[in-house]
Design a protein around this motif. Structure first.
Motif, short mmCIF file in Angstrom:
data_model
loop_
_atom_site.label_atom_id
_atom_site.label_comp_id
_atom_site.label_asym_id
_atom_site.label_seq_id
_atom_site.Cartn_x
_atom_site.Cartn_y
_atom_site.Cartn_z
N ALA A 59 35.74 62.08 12.85
CA ALA A 59 34.80 63.19 12.71
C ALA A 59 34.01 63.14 11.40
O ALA A 59 33.00 63.82 11.26
N ASP A 82 28.19 57.94 12.59
CA ASP A 82 28.85 58.66 13.69
C ASP A 82 29.86 57.74 14.34
O ASP A 82 29.52 56.74 14.96
N SER A 84 32.16 58.68 16.69
CA SER A 84 32.79 59.28 17.88
C SER A 84 33.41 58.21 18.76
O SER A 84 34.42 58.42 19.40
N ARG A 102 29.05 54.82 17.08
CA ARG A 102 28.34 55.40 18.21
C ARG A 102 26.83 55.50 17.95
O ARG A 102 26.02 55.36 18.84
#
Lengths: 412, 130
Positions: A59, A82, A84, A102
């Motif tokens: 996160a 990111d 994720s 991501r």
């Protein structure tokens, strides 16, 4: 950082107990403890990388650099984008981790200096990547725009791009990328259902061979010897398999009809496939929409068994010695892990290592496995012999755990 | 988790449910969609961000599944989105979530998605987890 907190509280209790004369010893110890917790390791320390790894802090766009001998977090490297969905490959010398995020970010992390060496944002939406056998080319597999891109492993300069576009103009998401010999890469096209092999031996002039695959490939693996490529299919009961030593034969289906015509159960997370599924002449593969691990003989490629498990398997990973298979599960059953004994062919242990177990990674000889417990913000280390936790490490929303032993393996 | 069998079928029920709400006025613009209790709200946000995020991305900008950002959903009818959550979308990897979320919660999730989904406050603390 928690370590700092620990160091401070220990130092407070020491000072109460220590006579004044001991201050000369205690103070330098405090300084040493605190500096050991700093996010930049001491530059003068000479060390190897064979026992290092990274943990994705999903996160927060950070990775933790960990060492597996003392089981500790050495440093935290921010600025990785990111994460994720993130995956990692290592340079041949196991000094650099290439992190595919991501957001299309490709970040080269220096494990020894614990810092971002280089970073490019190479696509809108990426799923993973791979590194060539000679270690000179890093390839990213992308969802948006669908295709692969090849980069110079030193500089991250773009070398080539192969858009996953088929005749009707469809652009497909690329899944299941793996490295092959001679700087070739194999991957699958989710929408088009094809398997492509791109030869990057001349990195700026790629050539691509196309094979039939199957309906909606979601991920794939290459066997540790580099001979077979197996793509899991979401859209049909079966897997597509390519014998890379007999490429002229194209692909064939294995385990066709494993669902026996029954309505598939909901799949709340796609399984992941890698060469870790192969053990003792058998492949252990997650069924899709069935709560089973499918067992296939890797000579005949016939089903030789199926093992009922608790829920939809996500990672079905052989311990490196092949004696056990560890399985984790899709949401909402992702707090469970089951262990299959490969001799008996059934589940022998059912564990609850923590909440939301997203990933598992074995040490190279298999005596320990590290598991990420996302919702408990910790990495849990298990002794695989006793099935007992040995230690936990604090980690913010951890997902993938990747050890540098992957640097030496095809398909990782 | 198995999908409970029921009548009318979940997809149809979801449409009825959304339609019933819609009949009283614009579903997502003016009407107040009831919010679940605070603990459940936190849990739902965590599920959407993290577990829906497996396919749709933590930022909901898309992955194997399409983007679920407010901009991406702006021209989509809310009823259809609720039905997709409740019943899934056959032929695609989108599974039915009825049983994990209720229909009313699906309506709330869609409403929040169309407004720009809240940030994740983390998993519900262990002591309070149900």
């Amino acid at each position: 950082m928690n370590h700092k907190k620990t160091a401070r509280s220990e130092s407070r209790s020491s000072t109460r107990l220590a006579p004044v004369a001991l201050w000369g010893l205690v103070l330098p110890a405090i300084v040493a403890l605190l500096s050991a917790c700093s996010s930049v390791p001491a530059q003068h320390t000479v060390r190897g990388t064979g026992d290092l790894g990274v943990v994705i802090e999903r996160a927060d766009g950070r990775v933790q650099v960990v060492e597996t001998t003392g089981r500790s977090v050495l440093a935290t490297v921010p600025g990785v984008g990111d994460l994720s969905h993130a995956s990692v490959v290592f340079s041949r010398d196991a000094r650099y981790a290439y992190v595919f995020g991501r957001d299309g970010g490709l970040t080269k992390v220096d494990l020894l200096l614990a810092r971002v060496d280089r970073r490019v944002v190479q696509a809108g939406n990426a799923i993973g990547g791979s590194i060539s056998h000679d270690g000179r080319i890093v390839v990213a597999q992308n969802y948006e725009p669908g295709g692969i891109k090849a980069f110079d492993a030193d500089t991250l300069e773009l070398l080539a791009e192969v858009p996953a576009v088929t005749e009707d103009g469809t652009r497909s998401k690329v899944v299941g990328l793996a490295d092959l010999s001679s700087n070739r890469f194999i991957y699958s096209l989710f929408e088009a259902g094809e398997i492509w092999i791109t030869d990057l031996s001349d990195p700026r002039n790629p050539s691509t061979q196309r094979l039939a695959g199957g309906k909606q490939p979601y991920d794939a693996l290459v066997t540790p010897d580099g001979r077979y490529y197996i793509a899991g299919l979401f859209g049909e009961d079966g897997l597509a398999m390519v014998d890379l030593w007999n490429l002229d034969k194209g692909s064939r289906k294995i385990l066709s009809g494993y669902g026996r015509g029954e309505t598939p159960l909901p799949v709340y997370k796609m399984p992941h496939l890698r060469g870790w599924s192969i053990a003792g002449g058998r492949a252990y593969l997650p069924a899709i929409g069935r709560h089973e691990v499918l067992v296939v003989d890797t000579d005949s490629w016939q089903e030789v068994g199926r093992i009922p498990v608790r829920s939809q398997p996500v990672f079905v990973m052989a311990r490196p010695d092949g004696r056990e298979i560890w399985v984790n599960f899709a949401f909402p059953e992702n707090g469970w892990v089951q262990v299959i004994d490969t001799v008996g062919g059934k589940v022998t242990d059912t564990l609850q290592p923590g909440r939301a177990i997203l990933h598992m990674e074995f040490l190279s000889k298999g005596h320990e496995v590290w598991l990420s417990a996302r919702d408990d913000n910790k990495v849990v280390i298990y002794d695989t012999a006793t099935k007992q936790p040995i230690k936990t490490l604090d980690s913010a929303s951890p997902s993938g755990i990747f050890f540098t032993s992957r640097a030496a393996r095809t398909g990782f | 988790m198995k999908t409970p069998s029921s009548f009318p079928p979940p997809r149809f029920r979801a449409i009825l449910f959304a339609a019933a709400l819609a009949a009283t006025g614009p579903l997502l613009a003016a009407e107040v969609v009831p919010e679940p209790d605070p603990l459940r709200t936190r849990e739902l946000i965590h599920i959407v961000r993290q577990d829906c995020g497996s396919c749709h991305g933590l930022t909901l900008a898309g992955g194997l599944g399409p983007a679920l950002t407010a901009a991406a959903l702006a021209d989509k009818p809310a009823e259809g989105l609720v039905a997709t959550i409740v019943s899934g979308r056959p032929g695609t990897p989108m599974p039915p979530f009825l049983g994990i979320v209720s229909e009313a919660e699906a309506v709330w999730i869609v409403d929040q998605l169309m407004r720009g989904f809240p940030a994740d406050g983390g998993a519900v603390p262990t002591a309070q987890a149900r």
